[in-house]
Write a protein that holds these residues in place. Sequence first.
Motif, PDB file in Angstrom:
ATOM      1  N   GLY A 198      39.141   3.007  27.448  1.00  0.00           N
ATOM      2  CA  GLY A 198      39.672   4.380  26.741  1.00  0.00           C
ATOM      3  C   GLY A 198      40.811   4.742  26.968  1.00  0.00           C
ATOM      4  N   ASP A 199      41.457   4.178  28.035  1.00  0.00           N
ATOM      5  CA  ASP A 199      42.931   4.385  28.923  1.00  0.00           C
ATOM      6  C   ASP A 199      43.728   3.735  27.597  1.00  0.00           C
ATOM      7  N   THR A 200      43.676   3.061  26.568  1.00  0.00           N
ATOM      8  CA  THR A 200      44.614   2.360  25.699  1.00  0.00           C
ATOM      9  C   THR A 200      44.404   3.348  24.202  1.00  0.00           C
ATOM     10  N   ALA A 201      43.700   3.821  24.947  1.00  0.00           N
ATOM     11  CA  ALA A 201      43.642   4.872  23.423  1.00  0.00           C
ATOM     12  C   ALA A 201      44.171   5.950  23.592  1.00  0.00           C
ATOM     13  N   ALA A 202      44.502   6.518  24.879  1.00  0.00           N
ATOM     14  CA  ALA A 202      45.853   7.332  25.570  1.00  0.00           C
ATOM     15  C   ALA A 202      47.074   7.062  24.891  1.00  0.00           C
ATOM     16  N   SER A 203      47.542   5.811  25.724  1.00  0.00           N
ATOM     17  CA  SER A 203      48.841   5.820  25.487  1.00  0.00           C
ATOM     18  C   SER A 203      48.809   5.726  23.904  1.00  0.00           C
ATOM     19  N   ALA A 204      47.924   4.524  23.340  1.00  0.00           N
ATOM     20  CA  ALA A 204      48.547   4.513  22.141  1.00  0.00           C
ATOM     21  C   ALA A 204      48.044   5.029  21.341  1.00  0.00           C
ATOM     22  N   ASN A 205      47.706   6.372  21.403  1.00  0.00           N
ATOM     23  CA  ASN A 205      47.298   6.796  20.006  1.00  0.00           C
ATOM     24  C   ASN A 205      47.323   8.920  20.463  1.00  0.00           C
ATOM     25  N   GLY A 206      47.450   8.969  21.356  1.00  0.00           N
ATOM     26  CA  GLY A 206      48.099  10.204  22.137  1.00  0.00           C
ATOM     27  C   GLY A 206      46.777  10.731  22.552  1.00  0.00           C
ATOM     28  N   VAL A 207      45.568   9.896  22.737  1.00  0.00           N
ATOM     29  CA  VAL A 207      44.130  10.910  23.113  1.00  0.00           C
ATOM     30  C   VAL A 207      44.148  10.409  24.681  1.00  0.00           C
ATOM     31  N   VAL A 208      43.761  11.608  25.109  1.00  0.00           N
ATOM     32  CA  VAL A 208      43.443  12.058  26.324  1.00  0.00           C
ATOM     33  C   VAL A 208      41.941  11.417  26.551  1.00  0.00           C
ATOM     34  N   VAL A 209      41.789  11.321  27.480  1.00  0.00           N
ATOM     35  CA  VAL A 209      40.614  10.580  28.255  1.00  0.00           C
ATOM     36  C   VAL A 209      40.110  11.441  29.241  1.00  0.00           C
ATOM     37  N   ILE A 210      38.933  11.638  29.206  1.00  0.00           N
ATOM     38  CA  ILE A 210      38.254  12.298  30.494  1.00  0.00           C
ATOM     39  C   ILE A 210      36.798  11.970  30.486  1.00  0.00           C
ATOM     40  N   THR A 211      36.479  11.779  32.120  1.00  0.00           N
ATOM     41  CA  THR A 211      35.078  11.518  32.201  1.00  0.00           C
ATOM     42  C   THR A 211      33.885  12.554  32.338  1.00  0.00           C
ATOM     43  N   ASP A 212      34.528  13.647  32.535  1.00  0.00           N
ATOM     44  CA  ASP A 212      33.450  15.474  32.015  1.00  0.00           C
ATOM     45  C   ASP A 212      34.256  15.716  31.641  1.00  0.00           C
ATOM     46  N   LEU A 213      33.106  17.141  31.003  1.00  0.00           N
ATOM     47  CA  LEU A 213      33.414  17.735  30.071  1.00  0.00           C
ATOM     48  C   LEU A 213      34.458  18.749  30.395  1.00  0.00           C
ATOM     49  N   GLU A 214      33.893  18.968  32.683  1.00  0.00           N
ATOM     50  CA  GLU A 214      34.868  19.696  32.685  1.00  0.00           C
ATOM     51  C   GLU A 214      35.733  19.977  32.895  1.00  0.00           C
ATOM     52  N   GLU A 215      36.406  18.249  32.424  1.00  0.00           N
ATOM     53  CA  GLU A 215      38.340  17.996  32.517  1.00  0.00           C
ATOM     54  C   GLU A 215      39.077  18.752  31.739  1.00  0.00           C
ATOM     55  N   LEU A 216      38.207  19.411  30.684  1.00  0.00           N
ATOM     56  CA  LEU A 216      38.539  20.432  29.734  1.00  0.00           C
ATOM     57  C   LEU A 216      39.303  21.395  30.215  1.00  0.00           C
ATOM     58  N   ARG A 217      38.907  21.614  31.060  1.00  0.00           N
ATOM     59  CA  ARG A 217      39.711  23.214  31.288  1.00  0.00           C
ATOM     60  C   ARG A 217      40.742  22.906  32.268  1.00  0.00           C
ATOM     61  N   THR A 218      41.223  21.466  32.006  1.00  0.00           N
ATOM     62  CA  THR A 218      42.410  21.313  32.565  1.00  0.00           C
ATOM     63  C   THR A 218      43.587  20.263  31.726  1.00  0.00           C
ATOM     64  N   VAL A 219      42.832  19.298  30.801  1.00  0.00           N
ATOM     65  CA  VAL A 219      43.815  18.752  29.274  1.00  0.00           C
ATOM     66  C   VAL A 219      44.467  20.175  29.301  1.00  0.00           C
ATOM     67  N   TRP A 220      42.895  21.076  28.717  1.00  0.00           N
ATOM     68  CA  TRP A 220      43.778  21.986  27.291  1.00  0.00           C
ATOM     69  C   TRP A 220      43.307  23.751  27.897  1.00  0.00           C
ATOM     70  N   PRO A 221      43.450  23.965  29.383  1.00  0.00           N
ATOM     71  CA  PRO A 221      43.242  25.205  29.446  1.00  0.00           C
ATOM     72  C   PRO A 221      43.099  26.049  29.063  1.00  0.00           C
ATOM     73  N   ASP A 222      44.532  26.095  27.520  1.00  0.00           N
ATOM     74  CA  ASP A 222      44.889  27.239  26.734  1.00  0.00           C
ATOM     75  C   ASP A 222      44.019  27.588  25.959  1.00  0.00           C
ATOM     76  N   ILE A 223      42.722  27.382  25.903  1.00  0.00           N
ATOM     77  CA  ILE A 223      41.495  27.779  25.292  1.00  0.00           C
ATOM     78  C   ILE A 223      40.384  28.184  25.968  1.00  0.00           C
ATOM     79  N   PHE A 224      40.761  28.284  27.241  1.00  0.00           N
ATOM     80  CA  PHE A 224      39.193  28.434  28.098  1.00  0.00           C
ATOM     81  C   PHE A 224      40.054  30.271  28.816  1.00  0.00           C
ATOM     82  N   SER A 225      39.053  31.196  28.541  1.00  0.00           N
ATOM     83  CA  SER A 225      39.533  32.374  28.705  1.00  0.00           C
ATOM     84  C   SER A 225      39.286  32.815  30.897  1.00  0.00           C
ATOM     85  N   LYS A 226      38.616  32.199  31.050  1.00  0.00           N
ATOM     86  CA  LYS A 226      37.859  31.724  32.086  1.00  0.00           C
ATOM     87  C   LYS A 226      39.009  29.962  33.146  1.00  0.00           C
TER      88      LYS A 226
END
Length: 246
Positions: free
Chosen positions: A218-246
Motif C-alpha cells: 500500500g505504501d507504493t500506491a501512496a508514493s507513486a499515485n498521491g494516495v494516502v494509506v490508512i490501516t484504520d478508518l479512524e486515521e481519516l480524522r488525521t489525514v482529512w481533518p477538515d471534513i470532521f466537525s469534531k
Amino acid sequence: MSQGFQEDPRMVVWFDVDNTLYSASTKISQAMGQRIHAYFVSMGLDEDEASDLHFKYYTQYGLALRGLTRHHEIDPLDFDRKCDGTLPLEELIQPNPKLRKLFEDLDRTKVRVWALTNAYKHHANRVLTILNLRDQIEGVVFCDYENPNFNCKPEPEFYHNAMKQAGISDPSKCLFIDDSKKNVVAAKELGWGRCAHFHEAGLEAMEGGKLKTLGQDGDTAASANGVVVITDLEELRTVWPDIFSK
C-alpha cells in the motif's frame, strides 16, 4: 440554471463497503471466495480450472462476476443469490459504535456521504444495516446486476456514473476510501481529489479466490499515485481533518 437545479457545493466522501467498513479479520472475503469457487465448479469446471479462471477474471476485471457475464451465459442475479445472498453476515459482523461515531462526526455542512461498491444493492444495504450505518449514508452506488453488461470498479465508466448519481460534476470534490489499491488509483487518475487506500497489513484476505497476506505494498500506491494509506478508518480524522466537525 434555476435554483432548484443548482449543484450541491459540498464534497462527496465515497466509502467502499466490503473489507473497508469492516475488517478483513472477519474472514468474509474467505467465505465469499469459497462460494464463488463453488459457483465456477458448478459450471462444469474442475477444481484447478475453477480456481484459475476465478483469479483470472478477478485480476482482469476487478470482479469475477464481470468476467462471467462477459464470457459465459451467467445470470448475475443467480450468482448474487448463491454467493452474496448466502453469506452469514449476521454471524460475522456487528455494529461498531466507534465507526458510527466516525460517520456522525463528519461535517455534513462540508460533505455528503455515499457508498461505492462492486456488490449488488441487496448485499450493500444488508451490510450497512447490520453495521447500523444505513442512516449515515445518503446514497449507494452499486453494480447493477439486473444489467448483464454492468460496469464495476475500476472501470472509468463506473466512477463517472457514480458522480452522475450523486449529482456532482467536479471530480476534485470526490474523496474516496477503498481497500483495493487498483480502485483508488483508478479514481485518482480520473481526477478524484483525495483517495485513501485502506490497507490492513498483516491480515489475510481472499482476492480472486487466492488467500494472501496483506503486505506493505500500500505504501507504493501512496508514493507513486498521491494516495494516502490508512490501516484504520479512524486515521481519516488525521489525514482529512477538515471534513470532521469534531
